[in-house]
Each structure stands twice: as C-alpha cells, then as structure tokens.
Design a protein around this motif. Structure first.
Motif, PDB file in Angstrom:
ATOM      1  N   ASN A   1      -4.153   7.125   1.047  1.00 24.64           N
ATOM      2  CA  ASN A   1      -3.447   5.908   1.369  1.00 24.64           C
ATOM      3  C   ASN A   1      -3.591   4.341   1.364  1.00 24.64           C
ATOM      4  O   ASN A   1      -2.336   3.940   0.594  1.00 24.64           O
ATOM      5  N   TYR A   2      -4.524   4.432   1.240  1.00 27.58           N
ATOM      6  CA  TYR A   2      -5.087   3.209   0.715  1.00 27.58           C
ATOM      7  C   TYR A   2      -5.792   2.544  -0.701  1.00 27.58           C
ATOM      8  O   TYR A   2      -6.974   2.729  -0.920  1.00 27.58           O
ATOM      9  N   LYS A   3      -3.833   2.128  -1.329  1.00 29.85           N
ATOM     10  CA  LYS A   3      -4.438   1.505  -2.846  1.00 29.85           C
ATOM     11  C   LYS A   3      -3.150   0.721  -2.194  1.00 29.85           C
ATOM     12  O   LYS A   3      -1.876   1.006  -2.349  1.00 29.85           O
ATOM     13  N   LEU A   4      -3.921  -0.713  -2.891  1.00 32.74           N
ATOM     14  CA  LEU A   4      -3.092  -2.171  -2.488  1.00 32.74           C
ATOM     15  C   LEU A   4      -2.568  -2.144  -4.435  1.00 32.74           C
ATOM     16  O   LEU A   4      -3.331  -2.172  -4.852  1.00 32.74           O
TER      17      LEU A   4
ATOM     18  N   SER B   1       0.753  -1.383   0.147  1.00 35.42           N
ATOM     19  CA  SER B   1      -0.104   0.069  -0.373  1.00 35.42           C
ATOM     20  C   SER B   1       0.666   1.179   0.021  1.00 35.42           C
ATOM     21  O   SER B   1       2.200   1.499   0.889  1.00 35.42           O
TER      22      SER B   1
END
Lengths: 112, 115
Positions: free
Chosen positions: B100-103, B93
C-alpha cells in the motif's frame, strides 16, 4: 521523540565506486521507504521495506539495492556509481499502510 | 500509472496574503494524500495528511481539502509570512502491486513570501 535519522549527510564519491547510506526510522515504525530527488526528475520512489521484506521497488537499475534489519533500520547501496546518481537521497518511515510518512534530512551524494 | 501535477510551479506573494496551491492526480483510487514542505537542501516536513475518506484537514493557518472523485486537492495558507517561503509538495499513496505504501509526488510549488 526522535525523528528519522539519515547518515551520512553528505558524501562525495568517484565514478565506479559504491556507497552505502543508512536510515534509522522513528521508533516503532516498521515501514521504511527510499526516494531519490534530482532537479530534473523530482522525487522518485526507489523501494519500500516492511519488517525486513522488500514489498515494492521503483524503476531503477539493479545497481540500487537495499535491506532492512530486525530493528527496522535500513540501508541502501548503490554500486558502480555514475555521474547521474548525484542526488539527494531521502528516507521515510511510517507505521505502515496508509499512515503518515516522516522524512529524514537526506543524504546529499555527489559523484565526480 | 499515477501522475501528480502541481500548479503553479512558482508563486510570489506579498506578506499577509491568503493563497491557494493546487494538486491534481490521475488515479482516484488513492489511500491518502499528504502535503509536505521542503526548505532548500533539506528533507521534507509533513504538513497535513488527508485520508481518502476525509474531505479536509486543518492545522493552524493551513487547510487542505481533498476531492477524490475529481482528483484534486488544494492547500490554503492564510495570512502568509516570509517564513512560509519554501517548496510545497503534494504526494498520494496508492496500491502498487504488493504494498500500500508508495508515494507519488508532484514537482512542487516554489512559494516566495515577500516582506
């Protein structure tokens, strides 16, 4: 504690139709993300919602859309389905930034 | 653009063997790295989460390490069992314009443990 629930588990649709998939996150989780998984491309990010706001969107056409409700449940919609939309659609929930992601069992969409 | 690579793509080992799965990423500005397991046709099960400030995490027979500066992580599985057979996925991430939250995921390593 219940996990991430996705419904339905399986769907068969015809080209040109539209489809709505649902995701209920773990209680207390405010972030919901959607991913598409295909054998060729692997897992690809679709979009992420936090407190009913879309914060991030992947590189997918406008036919793919989503929303999040006040109870954090999320839906994604695909309009004008194409054969290439056949995939496993996975939803993940987390508390928020930099937190552990928990995935549902996915919805297997087949477009014929 | 963040890219995640997993080597090997497939691995077959006899039961009882210790093994290492590798994951590399191109942008070291990550927030965390997570290892998942996926059984055929199923969703992802989280195995271990390593925050960017940590060097390793352990859970039972699993140990994951993180070297952020070199862009590498390893997942060590001790005393492998047939039930460990699955695809193992690594994901990082990182900050991606507004969230912030992207995998970003690797393509996975298909592990087969033979009895």
């Amino acid at each position: 504690k219940a996990g991430v629930t996705q419904t339905p588990r399986y769907l068969i649709k015809t080209r040109g139709q539209q489809v709505t998939l649902s995701c209920s996150p773990i209680s207390g989780h405010r972030s919901v993300s959607w991913y598409q998984q295909t054998p060729g491309q692997g897992l690809q990010f679709l979009f992420e919602y936090f407190s009913e706001t879309q914060r991030n969107k992947g590189n997918f056409p406008g036919r793919f859309s989503g929303r999040q409700f006040s109870n954090s449940r999320s839906e994604m919609n695909v309009s004008t389905l194409e054969l290439g939309d056949s995939a496993l659609y996975l939803c993940a929930s987390s508390l928020g930034d930099s937190s552990e992601a928990f995935f549902g069992q996915g919805t297997r969409l087949t477009v014929v | 653009k963040q890219e995640v690579t997993q080597i090997p793509a497939a691995l077959s080992v006899p039961e009882g063997e210790n093994l290492v799965l590798n994951c590399s990423f191109t942008d070291s500005a990550i927030y965390n790295l997570q290892w998942f397991r996926q059984d055929p046709g199923k969703g992802l099960t989280s195995l271990l989460l390593i925050q960017s400030s940590q060097r390793e995490q352990t859970s039972g027979r699993l140990n994951a390490s993180l070297d952020k500066s070199s862009g590498r992580s390893t997942l060590y599985i001790a005393a492998s069992q047939p039930g460990d057979s699955a695809t193992y996925l690594c994901a990082v991430s990182y900050y991606s314009g507004g969230s912030n939250y992207k995998l970003t995921f690797g393509k996975g390593t298909l592990l087969t443990v033979n009895p």
